[in-house]
Design a protein around this motif. Structure first.
Motif, PDB file in Angstrom:
ATOM      1  N   VAL A 191      34.936 -43.544  58.546  1.00 11.61           N
ATOM      2  CA  VAL A 191      33.637 -43.159  57.983  1.00 11.61           C
ATOM      3  C   VAL A 191      33.343 -43.904  56.681  1.00 11.61           C
ATOM      4  CG1 VAL A 191      34.658 -41.231  56.670  1.00 11.61           C
ATOM      5  CG2 VAL A 191      32.278 -41.090  57.391  1.00 11.61           C
ATOM      6  N   LYS A 192      34.384 -44.400  56.022  1.00  9.22           N
ATOM      7  CA  LYS A 192      34.190 -44.984  54.702  1.00  9.22           C
ATOM      8  C   LYS A 192      33.491 -46.342  54.725  1.00  9.22           C
ATOM      9  CE  LYS A 192      35.776 -41.593  52.245  1.00  9.22           C
ATOM     10  NZ  LYS A 192      34.983 -40.924  51.212  1.00  9.22           N
ATOM     11  N   ASP A 193      33.336 -46.937  55.906  1.00 13.72           N
ATOM     12  CA  ASP A 193      32.539 -48.176  55.986  1.00 13.72           C
ATOM     13  C   ASP A 193      31.115 -47.903  55.503  1.00 13.72           C
ATOM     14  OD1 ASP A 193      34.670 -49.542  57.014  1.00 13.72           O
ATOM     15  OD2 ASP A 193      33.897 -49.689  59.056  1.00 13.72           O
ATOM     16  N   ALA A 225      24.947 -42.274  51.474  1.00 15.88           N
ATOM     17  CA  ALA A 225      25.355 -42.900  52.745  1.00 15.88           C
ATOM     18  C   ALA A 225      25.307 -41.863  53.864  1.00 15.88           C
ATOM     19  CB  ALA A 225      26.758 -43.489  52.619  1.00 15.88           C
ATOM     20  N   HIS A 226      25.625 -40.612  53.514  1.00 16.94           N
ATOM     21  CA  HIS A 226      25.606 -39.534  54.512  1.00 16.94           C
ATOM     22  C   HIS A 226      24.217 -38.917  54.650  1.00 16.94           C
ATOM     23  CE1 HIS A 226      29.860 -39.656  55.253  1.00 16.94           C
ATOM     24  NE2 HIS A 226      30.052 -39.809  53.949  1.00 16.94           N
ATOM     25  N   TYR A 227      23.526 -38.805  53.528  1.00 16.12           N
ATOM     26  CA  TYR A 227      22.180 -38.222  53.559  1.00 16.12           C
ATOM     27  C   TYR A 227      21.251 -39.074  54.428  1.00 16.12           C
ATOM     28  CZ  TYR A 227      17.639 -36.593  51.897  1.00 16.12           C
ATOM     29  OH  TYR A 227      16.361 -36.111  51.838  1.00 16.12           O
ATOM     30  N   ALA A 276      33.314 -30.586  58.048  1.00 15.06           N
ATOM     31  CA  ALA A 276      33.904 -31.865  57.603  1.00 15.06           C
ATOM     32  C   ALA A 276      35.052 -31.582  56.655  1.00 15.06           C
ATOM     33  CB  ALA A 276      32.847 -32.729  56.914  1.00 15.06           C
ATOM     34  N   GLY A 277      35.879 -32.598  56.440  1.00 13.75           N
ATOM     35  CA  GLY A 277      36.977 -32.467  55.489  1.00 13.75           C
ATOM     36  C   GLY A 277      36.486 -32.722  54.077  1.00 13.75           C
ATOM     37  N   LEU A 278      37.269 -32.236  53.121  1.00 16.73           N
ATOM     38  CA  LEU A 278      36.937 -32.463  51.715  1.00 16.73           C
ATOM     39  C   LEU A 278      37.888 -33.499  51.126  1.00 16.73           C
ATOM     40  CD1 LEU A 278      35.464 -31.649  49.051  1.00 16.73           C
ATOM     41  CD2 LEU A 278      37.302 -30.019  48.708  1.00 16.73           C
ATOM     42  N   GLY A 279      37.318 -34.626  50.744  1.00 18.07           N
ATOM     43  CA  GLY A 279      38.080 -35.653  50.027  1.00 18.07           C
ATOM     44  C   GLY A 279      37.384 -35.860  48.702  1.00 18.07           C
ATOM     45  N   THR A 280      36.395 -36.749  48.719  1.00 14.55           N
ATOM     46  CA  THR A 280      35.536 -36.898  47.534  1.00 14.55           C
ATOM     47  C   THR A 280      34.423 -35.857  47.541  1.00 14.55           C
ATOM     48  OG1 THR A 280      33.999 -38.353  48.695  1.00 14.55           O
ATOM     49  CG2 THR A 280      35.888 -39.394  47.613  1.00 14.55           C
ATOM     50  N   GLY A 281      34.133 -35.319  48.725  1.00 11.21           N
ATOM     51  CA  GLY A 281      33.006 -34.401  48.881  1.00 11.21           C
ATOM     52  C   GLY A 281      31.740 -35.101  49.349  1.00 11.21           C
ATOM     53  N   GLY A 282      31.768 -36.412  49.461  1.00 13.69           N
ATOM     54  CA  GLY A 282      30.576 -37.172  49.841  1.00 13.69           C
ATOM     55  C   GLY A 282      30.030 -36.764  51.208  1.00 13.69           C
ATOM     56  N   VAL A 331      47.538 -33.297  53.939  1.00 16.54           N
ATOM     57  CA  VAL A 331      46.695 -33.631  55.093  1.00 16.54           C
ATOM     58  C   VAL A 331      46.003 -34.934  54.686  1.00 16.54           C
ATOM     59  CG1 VAL A 331      44.847 -32.911  56.649  1.00 16.54           C
ATOM     60  CG2 VAL A 331      46.315 -31.172  55.594  1.00 16.54           C
ATOM     61  N   TYR A 332      46.448 -36.060  55.268  1.00 17.23           N
ATOM     62  CA  TYR A 332      45.979 -37.380  54.829  1.00 17.23           C
ATOM     63  C   TYR A 332      44.465 -37.456  54.726  1.00 17.23           C
ATOM     64  CZ  TYR A 332      50.653 -39.246  55.540  1.00 17.23           C
ATOM     65  OH  TYR A 332      51.992 -39.487  55.451  1.00 17.23           O
ATOM     66  N   GLY A 333      43.980 -37.878  53.567  1.00 19.01           N
ATOM     67  CA  GLY A 333      42.543 -38.078  53.369  1.00 19.01           C
ATOM     68  C   GLY A 333      41.861 -36.874  52.750  1.00 19.01           C
ATOM     69  N   LEU A 334      42.518 -35.696  52.810  1.00 17.12           N
ATOM     70  CA  LEU A 334      41.876 -34.489  52.268  1.00 17.12           C
ATOM     71  C   LEU A 334      42.546 -34.063  50.972  1.00 17.12           C
ATOM     72  CD1 LEU A 334      41.335 -32.264  55.435  1.00 17.12           C
ATOM     73  CD2 LEU A 334      39.989 -34.184  54.572  1.00 17.12           C
ATOM     74  N   ARG A 335      41.813 -33.322  50.172  1.00 18.79           N
ATOM     75  CA  ARG A 335      42.374 -32.797  48.934  1.00 18.79           C
ATOM     76  C   ARG A 335      41.813 -31.407  48.681  1.00 18.79           C
ATOM     77  NH1 ARG A 335      39.559 -33.383  44.621  1.00 18.79           N
ATOM     78  NH2 ARG A 335      41.377 -33.783  43.340  1.00 18.79           N
ATOM     79  N   ILE A 365      44.721 -37.410  61.167  1.00 19.87           N
ATOM     80  CA  ILE A 365      45.205 -36.043  60.944  1.00 19.87           C
ATOM     81  C   ILE A 365      44.129 -35.132  60.349  1.00 19.87           C
ATOM     82  CG2 ILE A 365      47.089 -34.671  59.958  1.00 19.87           C
ATOM     83  CD1 ILE A 365      48.030 -36.979  61.738  1.00 19.87           C
ATOM     84  N   SER A 366      43.258 -35.687  59.521  1.00 14.32           N
ATOM     85  CA  SER A 366      42.235 -34.806  58.940  1.00 14.32           C
ATOM     86  C   SER A 366      41.292 -34.315  60.039  1.00 14.32           C
ATOM     87  CB  SER A 366      41.467 -35.503  57.807  1.00 14.32           C
ATOM     88  OG  SER A 366      40.600 -36.501  58.291  1.00 14.32           O
ATOM     89  N   ALA A 367      41.139 -35.104  61.111  1.00 16.92           N
ATOM     90  CA  ALA A 367      40.304 -34.669  62.239  1.00 16.92           C
ATOM     91  C   ALA A 367      40.882 -33.393  62.854  1.00 16.92           C
ATOM     92  CB  ALA A 367      40.222 -35.777  63.291  1.00 16.92           C
ATOM     93  N   PRO A 379      36.790 -38.204  60.725  1.00 13.16           N
ATOM     94  CA  PRO A 379      36.672 -39.354  59.817  1.00 13.16           C
ATOM     95  C   PRO A 379      37.265 -40.670  60.315  1.00 13.16           C
ATOM     96  CG  PRO A 379      37.417 -37.408  58.645  1.00 13.16           C
ATOM     97  CD  PRO A 379      37.502 -37.089  60.099  1.00 13.16           C
ATOM     98  N   ASP A 380      38.346 -40.614  61.095  1.00 13.66           N
ATOM     99  CA  ASP A 380      38.943 -41.892  61.511  1.00 13.66           C
ATOM    100  C   ASP A 380      39.757 -41.742  62.784  1.00 13.66           C
ATOM    101  OD1 ASP A 380      41.126 -40.550  60.422  1.00 13.66           O
ATOM    102  OD2 ASP A 380      41.600 -42.066  58.914  1.00 13.66           O
ATOM    103  N   GLY A 381      40.213 -42.880  63.297  1.00  7.02           N
ATOM    104  CA  GLY A 381      41.061 -42.890  64.492  1.00  7.02           C
ATOM    105  C   GLY A 381      42.527 -42.698  64.098  1.00  7.02           C
TER     106      GLY A 381
HETATM  107  C1  LIG Z   1      40.908 -39.571  56.686  1.00 10.13           C
HETATM  108  C2  LIG Z   1      39.881 -38.947  55.802  1.00 10.13           C
HETATM  109  N1  LIG Z   1      39.405 -37.764  56.110  1.00 10.13           N
HETATM  110  C3  LIG Z   1      38.490 -37.159  55.331  1.00 10.13           C
HETATM  111  C4  LIG Z   1      38.014 -37.711  54.177  1.00 10.13           C
HETATM  112  C5  LIG Z   1      37.047 -36.937  53.318  1.00 10.13           C
HETATM  113  O1  LIG Z   1      35.786 -37.484  53.194  1.00 10.13           O
HETATM  114  P1  LIG Z   1      34.948 -37.361  51.839  1.00 10.13           P
HETATM  115  O2  LIG Z   1      35.546 -38.318  50.853  1.00 10.13           O
HETATM  116  O3  LIG Z   1      33.565 -37.745  52.222  1.00 10.13           O
HETATM  117  O4  LIG Z   1      35.037 -35.954  51.335  1.00 10.13           O
HETATM  118  C6  LIG Z   1      38.493 -38.946  53.831  1.00 10.13           C
HETATM  119  C7  LIG Z   1      38.041 -39.554  52.608  1.00 10.13           C
HETATM  120  O5  LIG Z   1      38.717 -39.835  51.672  1.00 10.13           O
HETATM  121  C8  LIG Z   1      39.466 -39.591  54.649  1.00 10.13           C
HETATM  122  O6  LIG Z   1      39.968 -40.782  54.322  1.00 10.13           O
END
Ligand SMILES: Cc1ncc(COP(=O)(O)O)c(C=O)c1O
Length: 313
Positions: A42-44, A151-153, A172-178, A207-211, A255-257, A284-286
């Motif tokens: 998703v980060k593209d 980018a999401h809006y 959705a997962g929470l990373g940056t919150g974007g 959980v990779y990608g989430l915080r 894994i975040s999926a 968010p990713d494969g």
């Molecule tokens: C694998 C994965 N899942 C979820 C997220 C969370 O997305 P967002 O940063 O938009 O909250 C990220 C972003 O860092 C990620 O890399």
């Protein structure tokens, strides 16, 4: 189909129904497959928009090095966009990031500065913030950059509404919150009753990608009033439901999926009692970048009691 650049392939990801992962009759769960973006996440979307905004504002010029703290996906996306736009890129990343992420960044020509793994993404943020005082760097800083939300809006949420105008809930997962902020704003503009849910790791769970916000850092772009509930997920549940996604639906996701699908199961039960409808989960990713973590092969005691915390609307 013909395209002028790989950048034209960003976004417009498919929405796939998950009939075998939908626990109740009057609910349909859909997965938006962000792994279909060019670098596989998703980060593209976010990287392209942040770089375009940086250029438009005059802050990003070709003499600058792009600098960003990232657990991996944003770095890989920035590395790709930076290469095509003629910029150098330096990622600041925890030293326990999976080896595939490091190899991918290196393949795209990025340099990497490592922050202490035990300090997680906050450690990377602190280190990059300190480095960014050097004027040779341009730091988009996804945690505080409105282009991440936009980018999401303008992208993700708009696509969801075109495909499913009646969507009742978004997970959705929470990373940056974007992802949560941009989709919440657009989906609630369309229908104020649309509910937004976050998958957040329990404190101390990887959980990779989430915080989690419980570790004290609230990203400047994140506004808790824009979400309707969150579920705290354990690492094992993220992994187990990532496997379920593959076993039951044939979707090989990160894994975040899995954590997000686990939360969607809970949302489905709640939505069912309120009349049902469609739930969109953003995956968010494969799974490719997580093979070395042995998420699909390690033994997990599935009978272990699940202690998760749900905060509802
Ligand atoms: C694998 C994965 N899942 C979820 C997220 C969370 O997305 P967002 O940063 O938009 O909250 C990220 C972003 O860092 C990620 O890399």
């Amino acid at each position: 189909m013909k395209y002028g650049s790989v950048l034209d392939l960003i976004g417009h990801t498919p929405l796939v129904e998950l009939p075998h992962l939908t626990p109740v009759d009057n609910v349909r769960i859909w997965a938006k497959l962000e792994g279909q973006n060019p670098t596989g996440s998703v980060k593209d979307r976010v990287a392209l928009r942040m770089i375009e905004e940086g250029e438009a504002s005059g802050g990003l010029t070709t003499d600058k090095i792009i600098l960003e703290p990232t657990s991996g996906n944003t770095g890989i996306s920035l590395a790709m966009v930076a290469k095509l736009r003629g910029y150098r890129f330096n990622a600041v990343m925890p030293d326990n990031a999976s080896s595939e992420r490091v190899s991918l960044l290196e393949a795209f020509g990025a340099s990497i500065t490592y922050s202490p793994g035990d300090k997680g993404s906050n450690g990377a943020v602190a280190m990059a913030t300190e480095m960014s005082s050097d004027p040779k760097y341009f730091m988009p800083f996804q945690y505080g950059n409105q282009a991440n939300v936009d980018a999401h809006y303008y992208g993700t949420a708009q696509e969801i509404l075109e495909d499913l105008p009646d969507v009742k809930a978004f997970v959705a997962g929470l990373g940056t919150g974007g992802t949560l902020m941009g989709n919440s704003k657009r989906l609630k503009e369309h229908n104020p009753e649309c509910k937004i849910f976050a998958a957040e790791p329990q404190l101390g769970e990887l959980v990779y990608g989430l915080r989690t916000l419980d570790d004290g850092y609230i990203p400047p772009i994140f506004d808790p009033d824009k979400i309707d509930g969150k579920v705290r997920v354990k690492a094992r549940d993220g992994i187990l439901w990532t496997r379920e996604l593959l076993q039951r639906e044939g979707i090989f996701a990160g894994i975040s999926a899995g954590a997000i699908i686990w939360v969607a199961q809970r949302v489905a039960e709640r939505l069912s009692s309120e009349g049902g409808g469609d739930i969109v989960c953003l995956l968010p990713d494969g799974g490719w970048k997580y093979l070395s973590t042995e998420a699909w092969t390690q033994e997990i005691d599935v009978a272990e009691e699940q202690v998760e915390e749900t905060l509802w609307w």
